[in-house]
Design a protein around this motif. Structure first.
Motif, PDB file in Angstrom:
ATOM      1  N   UNK B   3       4.728 -90.965  56.871  1.00 53.69           N
ATOM      2  CA  UNK B   3       3.886 -89.826  57.238  1.00 53.69           C
ATOM      3  C   UNK B   3       4.748 -88.592  57.478  1.00 53.69           C
ATOM      4  N   UNK B   4       4.292 -87.494  56.957  1.00 54.43           N
ATOM      5  CA  UNK B   4       5.040 -86.255  57.156  1.00 54.43           C
ATOM      6  C   UNK B   4       4.176 -85.223  57.848  1.00 54.43           C
ATOM      7  N   UNK B   5       4.698 -84.694  58.907  1.00 52.14           N
ATOM      8  CA  UNK B   5       3.968 -83.652  59.603  1.00 52.14           C
ATOM      9  C   UNK B   5       4.369 -82.308  59.029  1.00 52.14           C
ATOM     10  N   UNK B   6       3.499 -81.342  59.200  1.00 53.58           N
ATOM     11  CA  UNK B   6       3.834 -79.999  58.758  1.00 53.58           C
ATOM     12  C   UNK B   6       4.586 -79.291  59.885  1.00 53.58           C
ATOM     13  N   UNK B   7       4.694 -78.000  59.808  1.00 55.66           N
ATOM     14  CA  UNK B   7       5.448 -77.286  60.815  1.00 55.66           C
ATOM     15  C   UNK B   7       4.527 -76.791  61.910  1.00 55.66           C
ATOM     16  N   UNK B   8       5.054 -76.737  63.112  1.00 56.79           N
ATOM     17  CA  UNK B   8       4.273 -76.195  64.215  1.00 56.79           C
ATOM     18  C   UNK B   8       4.204 -74.685  64.062  1.00 56.79           C
ATOM     19  N   UNK B   9       3.226 -74.105  64.731  1.00 60.49           N
ATOM     20  CA  UNK B   9       3.078 -72.649  64.624  1.00 60.49           C
ATOM     21  C   UNK B   9       4.272 -71.972  65.277  1.00 60.49           C
ATOM     22  N   UNK B  10       4.875 -72.650  66.223  1.00 63.75           N
ATOM     23  CA  UNK B  10       6.058 -72.080  66.866  1.00 63.75           C
ATOM     24  C   UNK B  10       7.244 -72.050  65.900  1.00 63.75           C
ATOM     25  N   UNK B  11       7.379 -73.123  65.151  1.00 65.51           N
ATOM     26  CA  UNK B  11       8.457 -73.140  64.151  1.00 65.51           C
ATOM     27  C   UNK B  11       8.252 -72.050  63.116  1.00 65.51           C
ATOM     28  N   UNK B  12       7.005 -71.868  62.729  1.00 61.21           N
ATOM     29  CA  UNK B  12       6.725 -70.849  61.725  1.00 61.21           C
ATOM     30  C   UNK B  12       6.970 -69.450  62.279  1.00 61.21           C
ATOM     31  N   UNK B  13       6.597 -69.270  63.521  1.00 66.20           N
ATOM     32  CA  UNK B  13       6.792 -67.953  64.154  1.00 66.20           C
ATOM     33  C   UNK B  13       8.284 -67.625  64.269  1.00 66.20           C
ATOM     34  N   UNK B  14       9.028 -68.617  64.715  1.00 64.59           N
ATOM     35  CA  UNK B  14      10.468 -68.418  64.881  1.00 64.59           C
ATOM     36  C   UNK B  14      11.133 -68.111  63.540  1.00 64.59           C
ATOM     37  N   UNK B  15      10.714 -68.839  62.521  1.00 62.19           N
ATOM     38  CA  UNK B  15      11.270 -68.604  61.184  1.00 62.19           C
ATOM     39  C   UNK B  15      10.925 -67.193  60.715  1.00 62.19           C
ATOM     40  N   UNK B  16       9.718 -66.775  61.009  1.00 60.48           N
ATOM     41  CA  UNK B  16       9.278 -65.435  60.619  1.00 60.48           C
ATOM     42  C   UNK B  16      10.147 -64.368  61.276  1.00 60.48           C
ATOM     43  N   UNK B  17      10.395 -64.560  62.557  1.00 62.94           N
ATOM     44  CA  UNK B  17      11.210 -63.609  63.307  1.00 62.94           C
ATOM     45  C   UNK B  17      12.637 -63.598  62.775  1.00 62.94           C
ATOM     46  N   UNK B  18      13.174 -64.781  62.567  1.00 66.10           N
ATOM     47  CA  UNK B  18      14.544 -64.877  62.077  1.00 66.10           C
ATOM     48  C   UNK B  18      14.678 -64.223  60.707  1.00 66.10           C
ATOM     49  N   UNK B  19      13.694 -64.468  59.889  1.00 70.30           N
ATOM     50  CA  UNK B  19      13.727 -63.882  58.552  1.00 70.30           C
ATOM     51  C   UNK B  19      13.718 -62.355  58.636  1.00 70.30           C
ATOM     52  N   UNK B  20      12.923 -61.837  59.538  1.00 74.21           N
ATOM     53  CA  UNK B  20      12.847 -60.378  59.707  1.00 74.21           C
ATOM     54  C   UNK B  20      14.194 -59.804  60.136  1.00 74.21           C
ATOM     55  N   UNK B  21      14.954 -60.591  60.869  1.00 76.14           N
ATOM     56  CA  UNK B  21      16.272 -60.130  61.321  1.00 76.14           C
ATOM     57  C   UNK B  21      17.360 -60.443  60.301  1.00 76.14           C
ATOM     58  N   UNK B  22      16.981 -61.081  59.213  1.00 76.59           N
ATOM     59  CA  UNK B  22      17.963 -61.593  58.275  1.00 76.59           C
ATOM     60  C   UNK B  22      18.470 -60.628  57.230  1.00 76.59           C
ATOM     61  N   UNK B  23      18.696 -59.404  57.621  1.00 77.59           N
ATOM     62  CA  UNK B  23      19.262 -58.427  56.695  1.00 77.59           C
ATOM     63  C   UNK B  23      20.012 -57.349  57.479  1.00 77.59           C
ATOM     64  N   UNK B  24      21.217 -57.002  57.024  1.00 80.50           N
ATOM     65  CA  UNK B  24      22.037 -56.043  57.757  1.00 80.50           C
ATOM     66  C   UNK B  24      21.318 -54.728  58.062  1.00 80.50           C
ATOM     67  N   UNK B  25      20.553 -54.229  57.119  1.00 77.93           N
ATOM     68  CA  UNK B  25      19.821 -52.981  57.360  1.00 77.93           C
ATOM     69  C   UNK B  25      18.889 -53.146  58.558  1.00 77.93           C
TER      70      UNK B  25
END
Lengths: 104, 104
Positions: B3-25
């Motif tokens: 069985x595979x679970x999907x991602x929690x909304x917290x994991x998705x939120x954190x990834x979203x935030x990290x991605x937004x910070x993921x560029x030098x500009x």
DNA sequence: ATTTCTGTTCGCAAATATACGAATAACTCC
DNA sequence: GGAGTTATTCGTATATTTGCGAACAGAAAT
């Protein structure tokens, strides 16, 4: 359009780290590794809903960013957080977020 | 393949935030905003080595992630950190990095 | 009304990222 | 030497990101 400076190596490093964390699969990987010291590719592929080959790619992304490291223990591969780099990363993020103590 | 679970909304939120910070500009933008409360698009485009249109895109990325907000003050646009969301983000990252207190 | 100042959106090109299954490599066991 | 196990790399397709200049839009001033 006056003088423009480029980015500091610290800005670039932080962006690199953030980018590496910028995907739900990679967050899930990190959380799994943090919660049990180390674990095997196979273990992760049972929990994280993604093809094995895709998982490998994400693991590689994290490895390239220096966040994790893998050691071959035939027939499996064991992945761990690189604690030193992880602590370093934590400090960089903490520093960034603590800059907001101003104005009010 | 069990069985595979999907991602929690917290994991998705954190990834979203990290991605937004993921560029030098975008790191540069954030640091600039943190160091002086708010500032104008024009100010940033003088310091950050990128075309204005590209800057707008990065600002938009940060806005979509909820990290900053912009208000129109003709003829300019003033950008600020969204302090509430920023604090929230800080806590999420802190929580992630503090999970590493284990094993030794 | 048109010129001027600002910042965003559009249109496009190039580079990266994401994902999968098939093929491959490496190692163990028969 | 095969057969089985595990994980990575390859090949491919699609989607997203990044970047620029040109065109556009909104407001203020001439």
């Amino acid at each position: 359009m006056t003088v423009k400076k480029s980015y500091t190596s610290e800005q670039k490093r932080l962006a690199r780290l953030a980018k590496a964390l910028g995907h739900p699969v990679r967050i899930a990987i990190i959380e799994m590794l943090l919660s049990q010291s180390c674990c095997y590719h196979g273990d992760m592929s049972e929990v994280i809903p993604v093809a094995k080959s895709t998982l490998s790619q994400h693991l590689n992304e994290l490895k390239d960013a220096g966040i994790i490291q893998g050691t071959i223990t035939p027939p499996t591969v064991k992945y761990c957080i690189n604690r030193e780099h992880w602590a370093e990363a934590g400090e960089m993020f903490e520093k960034l977020f603590n800059k907001n103590v101003r104005y009010e």
